[in-house]
Design a protein around this motif. Structure first.
Motif, PDB file in Angstrom:
ATOM      1  N   VAL A  72     111.022  21.621  35.230  1.00 50.60           N
ATOM      2  CA  VAL A  72     110.355  22.164  35.448  1.00 50.60           C
ATOM      3  C   VAL A  72     108.740  23.167  35.226  1.00 50.60           C
ATOM      4  CG1 VAL A  72     111.442  21.702  38.294  1.00 50.60           C
ATOM      5  CG2 VAL A  72     111.423  23.536  37.303  1.00 50.60           C
ATOM      6  N   GLY A  73     109.682  23.350  34.045  1.00 45.11           N
ATOM      7  CA  GLY A  73     108.864  24.293  33.576  1.00 45.11           C
ATOM      8  C   GLY A  73     108.800  25.901  33.789  1.00 45.11           C
ATOM      9  N   ALA A  74     109.734  25.983  34.157  1.00 45.70           N
ATOM     10  CA  ALA A  74     109.978  27.619  34.879  1.00 45.70           C
ATOM     11  C   ALA A  74     109.670  28.726  33.676  1.00 45.70           C
ATOM     12  CB  ALA A  74     111.370  27.258  35.640  1.00 45.70           C
ATOM     13  N   ALA A  75     108.312  28.850  34.180  1.00 47.15           N
ATOM     14  CA  ALA A  75     108.623  31.292  33.591  1.00 47.15           C
ATOM     15  C   ALA A  75     109.882  31.367  34.064  1.00 47.15           C
ATOM     16  CB  ALA A  75     107.235  31.282  33.462  1.00 47.15           C
ATOM     17  N   PRO A  76     110.337  32.807  33.007  1.00 45.56           N
ATOM     18  CA  PRO A  76     111.351  33.732  33.848  1.00 45.56           C
ATOM     19  C   PRO A  76     111.025  34.091  35.110  1.00 45.56           C
ATOM     20  CG  PRO A  76     110.284  34.049  30.689  1.00 45.56           C
ATOM     21  CD  PRO A  76     109.084  32.624  32.357  1.00 45.56           C
ATOM     22  N   GLY A  77     109.632  34.730  35.641  1.00 53.44           N
ATOM     23  CA  GLY A  77     109.473  34.934  36.856  1.00 53.44           C
ATOM     24  C   GLY A  77     109.710  34.071  38.400  1.00 53.44           C
ATOM     25  N   ASP A  78     109.694  33.172  37.661  1.00 49.95           N
ATOM     26  CA  ASP A  78     109.412  31.515  38.141  1.00 49.95           C
ATOM     27  C   ASP A  78     111.326  31.210  38.505  1.00 49.95           C
ATOM     28  OD1 ASP A  78     106.982  30.960  38.672  1.00 49.95           O
ATOM     29  OD2 ASP A  78     106.990  29.843  37.064  1.00 49.95           O
ATOM     30  N   LEU A  79     112.102  30.951  37.820  1.00 45.85           N
ATOM     31  CA  LEU A  79     113.487  31.193  37.178  1.00 45.85           C
ATOM     32  C   LEU A  79     113.867  32.392  38.077  1.00 45.85           C
ATOM     33  CD1 LEU A  79     115.362  29.864  35.639  1.00 45.85           C
ATOM     34  CD2 LEU A  79     115.255  30.881  34.198  1.00 45.85           C
ATOM     35  N   VAL A  80     114.175  33.587  38.183  1.00 46.38           N
ATOM     36  CA  VAL A  80     114.745  33.884  39.264  1.00 46.38           C
ATOM     37  C   VAL A  80     114.043  33.491  40.540  1.00 46.38           C
ATOM     38  CG1 VAL A  80     114.671  36.752  39.264  1.00 46.38           C
ATOM     39  CG2 VAL A  80     113.977  35.925  37.455  1.00 46.38           C
ATOM     40  N   ALA A  81     113.081  33.693  40.858  1.00 44.90           N
ATOM     41  CA  ALA A  81     112.813  33.011  42.075  1.00 44.90           C
ATOM     42  C   ALA A  81     113.103  31.737  42.851  1.00 44.90           C
ATOM     43  CB  ALA A  81     111.261  33.285  42.383  1.00 44.90           C
ATOM     44  N   ILE A  82     113.400  31.204  41.394  1.00 48.52           N
ATOM     45  CA  ILE A  82     114.791  29.896  42.371  1.00 48.52           C
ATOM     46  C   ILE A  82     115.831  30.262  42.144  1.00 48.52           C
ATOM     47  CG2 ILE A  82     115.565  28.023  41.116  1.00 48.52           C
ATOM     48  CD1 ILE A  82     112.770  27.530  39.674  1.00 48.52           C
ATOM     49  N   LEU A  83     116.462  30.888  41.428  1.00 45.30           N
ATOM     50  CA  LEU A  83     117.668  31.515  41.715  1.00 45.30           C
ATOM     51  C   LEU A  83     118.180  32.021  42.690  1.00 45.30           C
ATOM     52  CD1 LEU A  83     118.591  33.037  38.022  1.00 45.30           C
ATOM     53  CD2 LEU A  83     119.226  30.534  39.263  1.00 45.30           C
ATOM     54  N   GLU A  84     117.194  33.640  42.814  1.00 41.39           N
ATOM     55  CA  GLU A  84     117.021  34.062  44.180  1.00 41.39           C
ATOM     56  C   GLU A  84     117.121  33.548  45.708  1.00 41.39           C
ATOM     57  OE1 GLU A  84     114.095  36.680  44.380  1.00 41.39           O
ATOM     58  OE2 GLU A  84     115.372  38.090  42.759  1.00 41.39           O
ATOM     59  N   ALA A  85     116.059  32.526  45.475  1.00 43.65           N
ATOM     60  CA  ALA A  85     115.875  31.640  46.919  1.00 43.65           C
ATOM     61  C   ALA A  85     117.094  30.878  47.072  1.00 43.65           C
ATOM     62  CB  ALA A  85     114.995  30.338  46.156  1.00 43.65           C
ATOM     63  N   LEU A  86     117.994  29.681  45.202  1.00 43.11           N
ATOM     64  CA  LEU A  86     119.147  29.063  45.925  1.00 43.11           C
ATOM     65  C   LEU A  86     120.937  30.224  46.772  1.00 43.11           C
ATOM     66  CD1 LEU A  86     119.557  26.675  42.720  1.00 43.11           C
ATOM     67  CD2 LEU A  86     118.816  26.023  44.689  1.00 43.11           C
ATOM     68  N   LYS A  87     120.182  31.352  46.150  1.00 48.23           N
ATOM     69  CA  LYS A  87     121.366  32.055  47.007  1.00 48.23           C
ATOM     70  C   LYS A  87     121.197  32.298  48.075  1.00 48.23           C
ATOM     71  CE  LYS A  87     124.507  34.855  46.313  1.00 48.23           C
ATOM     72  NZ  LYS A  87     125.893  34.960  46.258  1.00 48.23           N
ATOM     73  N   GLN A  88     119.083  32.444  48.959  1.00 47.04           N
ATOM     74  CA  GLN A  88     119.518  32.683  49.608  1.00 47.04           C
ATOM     75  C   GLN A  88     120.045  31.841  50.788  1.00 47.04           C
ATOM     76  OE1 GLN A  88     115.594  33.922  50.442  1.00 47.04           O
ATOM     77  NE2 GLN A  88     115.294  36.263  49.186  1.00 47.04           N
ATOM     78  N   VAL A  89     119.832  30.513  50.143  1.00 49.83           N
ATOM     79  CA  VAL A  89     120.141  28.838  51.254  1.00 49.83           C
ATOM     80  C   VAL A  89     121.355  28.291  50.644  1.00 49.83           C
ATOM     81  CG1 VAL A  89     117.723  28.086  50.757  1.00 49.83           C
ATOM     82  CG2 VAL A  89     119.974  27.610  49.546  1.00 49.83           C
ATOM     83  N   GLY A  90     122.658  29.951  50.639  1.00 43.51           N
ATOM     84  CA  GLY A  90     123.285  29.727  50.353  1.00 43.51           C
ATOM     85  C   GLY A  90     124.047  28.608  49.469  1.00 43.51           C
ATOM     86  N   ALA A  91     122.890  28.273  48.521  1.00 45.13           N
ATOM     87  CA  ALA A  91     123.484  27.348  47.903  1.00 45.13           C
ATOM     88  C   ALA A  91     124.126  27.791  46.328  1.00 45.13           C
ATOM     89  CB  ALA A  91     122.146  25.722  47.267  1.00 45.13           C
ATOM     90  N   LEU A  92     123.727  28.539  45.781  1.00 49.28           N
ATOM     91  CA  LEU A  92     124.419  28.983  44.882  1.00 49.28           C
ATOM     92  C   LEU A  92     125.181  29.685  44.854  1.00 49.28           C
ATOM     93  CD1 LEU A  92     123.555  29.665  41.994  1.00 49.28           C
ATOM     94  CD2 LEU A  92     122.464  32.287  42.323  1.00 49.28           C
ATOM     95  N   ARG A  93     126.837  29.165  44.297  1.00 54.75           N
ATOM     96  CA  ARG A  93     127.948  28.943  44.514  1.00 54.75           C
ATOM     97  C   ARG A  93     128.344  30.404  43.688  1.00 54.75           C
ATOM     98  NH1 ARG A  93     128.685  28.083  49.327  1.00 54.75           N
ATOM     99  NH2 ARG A  93     128.378  26.130  50.339  1.00 54.75           N
ATOM    100  N   ALA A  94     127.847  31.670  43.331  1.00 57.74           N
ATOM    101  CA  ALA A  94     128.646  32.306  42.061  1.00 57.74           C
ATOM    102  C   ALA A  94     127.513  34.339  42.731  1.00 57.74           C
ATOM    103  CB  ALA A  94     127.057  32.343  41.090  1.00 57.74           C
ATOM    104  N   GLU A  95     127.259  35.311  41.829  1.00 55.62           N
ATOM    105  CA  GLU A  95     127.310  35.905  41.955  1.00 55.62           C
ATOM    106  C   GLU A  95     126.070  36.299  42.100  1.00 55.62           C
ATOM    107  OE1 GLU A  95     128.242  40.896  42.359  1.00 55.62           O
ATOM    108  OE2 GLU A  95     129.561  39.411  41.451  1.00 55.62           O
ATOM    109  N   LEU A  96     124.903  36.982  42.499  1.00 55.71           N
ATOM    110  CA  LEU A  96     123.282  36.872  41.996  1.00 55.71           C
ATOM    111  C   LEU A  96     123.497  38.128  41.440  1.00 55.71           C
ATOM    112  CD1 LEU A  96     120.752  36.102  40.510  1.00 55.71           C
ATOM    113  CD2 LEU A  96     119.758  36.377  42.492  1.00 55.71           C
ATOM    114  N   ILE A  97     123.083  38.620  40.211  1.00 54.47           N
ATOM    115  CA  ILE A  97     123.066  40.273  39.567  1.00 54.47           C
ATOM    116  C   ILE A  97     121.954  39.983  38.974  1.00 54.47           C
ATOM    117  CG2 ILE A  97     124.139  42.383  38.237  1.00 54.47           C
ATOM    118  CD1 ILE A  97     126.646  41.053  38.984  1.00 54.47           C
ATOM    119  N   VAL A  98     120.698  41.628  39.512  1.00 56.96           N
ATOM    120  CA  VAL A  98     119.134  41.320  38.763  1.00 56.96           C
ATOM    121  C   VAL A  98     119.397  43.025  38.407  1.00 56.96           C
ATOM    122  CG1 VAL A  98     117.186  42.000  39.446  1.00 56.96           C
ATOM    123  CG2 VAL A  98     118.524  40.391  40.814  1.00 56.96           C
ATOM    124  N   ILE A  99     119.311  42.871  36.810  1.00 55.36           N
ATOM    125  CA  ILE A  99     119.425  44.227  36.212  1.00 55.36           C
ATOM    126  C   ILE A  99     118.254  44.299  36.175  1.00 55.36           C
ATOM    127  CG2 ILE A  99     120.932  44.387  35.773  1.00 55.36           C
ATOM    128  CD1 ILE A  99     120.907  43.670  33.009  1.00 55.36           C
TER     129      ILE A  99
END
Length: 365
Positions: A338-365
């Motif tokens: 999908v050619g995601a930029a860094p900001g887009d990639l973070v948004a995708i990961l956060e959205a996956l976490k919110q819908v319960g599809a990301l089976r991992a702990e998401l840590i933003v530093i």
């Protein structure tokens, strides 16, 4: 071209990869200690502190001269440029004994322009308990330098206000260590994990006999060793070379929001989900033209015109479907497509976490 940084967690413990105990754990009480002291650097070529703005430099000089038996008149206004107040810090290694030498780092705390060519006078180095454990003195090695012109222009290379003195401090007092006390050693895992602590205990018991090691918690493993100092050193040397299978690392995704760096653990899994990503590009261009009256016009003036144009482009990227139990490779491949930029990639990961599809702990530093 849109670029993002994606670093796979190759340094995390992987299944089937054994590590030595010396790489997994340290011995409680066998540690370094930080030392710090305040001193004076002398012999600078006019690049020292401006004593009007740094009165503590003059005060330190007066105290030092008084200790040497030289008393200055109290109303004497010292204007020195070849002296600088500095902080000296060093690291005292474990088992260091009086007479050994350690490296020290010297840094200016006043407004000195540089420490090149200076020498540190005898400076006591204290530990966190306030006791003196080393004495520092010697000529500085400074990697930076600076130059300034009469018109105020200047150039600086590296850091001229900080330097080092190799073997510049002599240890004066040892730090007590519990290593030679009793018959119990405590191994502390660098990364706390109950599974790794259990595996470490099992490896030690299978090597030295049942009852040698006991896992107290996810960090500490108590080991029973010989009381004799010489035998204990040999025991620890053999112990540290034993290979242990680390437990599987926790599923984590680390996102650095400032640099766009993303670190994804090997245990990360994706539940069934679909991702749609579209790039919206807005281009605004400005063109300046001149409007002049005709050649035979009797009136009129030349005018400057600003012409603006706005163009909007939207890329149509399809949706990407993750099946149940999708792995890290699937996630990386889909994000690359999908050619995601860094900001887009973070948004995708956060959205996956919110819908319960990301089976991992998401840590933003």
């Amino acid at each position: 071209m849109r670029v993002f940084v994606l670093i796979l967690s190759l340094l995390l413990p992987q299944a089937g990869l054994a590590e030595r105990i010396k790489d997994l754990a340290s011995i409680a009480g066998v540690r370094e200690n930080q030392l710090v002291g305040y001193g004076l650097v002398v012999g600078l070529p006019g690049s020292g502190d401006q004593t009007v703005q740094t009165p503590f430099t003059v005060q330190s000089l007066r105290n030092m001269l008084n200790s040497l038996g030289i008393t200055l008149p109290p109303n004497l206004n010292l204007q020195l440029k070849n002296i600088a107040a500095v902080m000296v810090h060093a690291t005292l290694p474990p088992f260091a004994q009086p007479g050994q030498t350690i490296d020290v780092t010297v840094s200016s705390i006043g407004n000195a322009k540089g420490l090149r060519g200076g020498a540190l006078l005898m400076t006591p180095l204290r530990g966190a308990d306030g006791n003196i454990y080393a004495m520092a003195q010697g000529n500085l090695v400074v990697g930076g330098f600076g130059a300034e012109g009469n018109d105020g222009s200047s150039v600086t290379v590296n850091i001229p206000t900080s330097g080092r003195i190799p073997n510049g401090a002599t240890v004066e007092a040892p730090v007590a260590s519990p290593f030679a006390v009793g018959d119990i050693l405590t191994l502390q895992l660098n990364t706390p994990d109950f599974g790794t602590a259990r595996n470490l205990m099992d490896s030690l018991n299978s090597t030295f006999g049942e009852g040698t090691a006991l896992a107290v918690d996810g960090t500490n493993v108590r080991v029973r060793g010989p009381v004799d100092p010489a035998a204990r050193v040999s025991f620890v040397a053999a112990l540290q070379d034993i290979e242990v299978q680390p437990a599987t690392a926790a599923a984590r995704v680390i996102v650095n929001s400032r640099t766009g760096t993303v670190v994804i653990g090997s245990e990360v899994r994706i539940s069934p989900a679909a991702i749609s990503h579209g790039n919206l590009t807005v281009t605004v261009s400005e063109e300046i033209t001149a409007s002049q009256p005709g050649a035979f016009a009797r009136a009129g003036e030349t005018a400057i015109l600003n012409n603006s144009s706005v163009r909007i482009e939207e890329e149509d990227n399809g949706m990407f479907l993750f099946s149940s139990g999708a792995s890290l490779d699937d996630l990386v491949r889909a994000v690359n497509e999908v050619g995601a930029a860094p900001g887009d990639l973070v948004a995708i990961l956060e959205a996956l976490k919110q819908v319960g599809a990301l089976r991992a702990e998401l840590i933003v530093i």
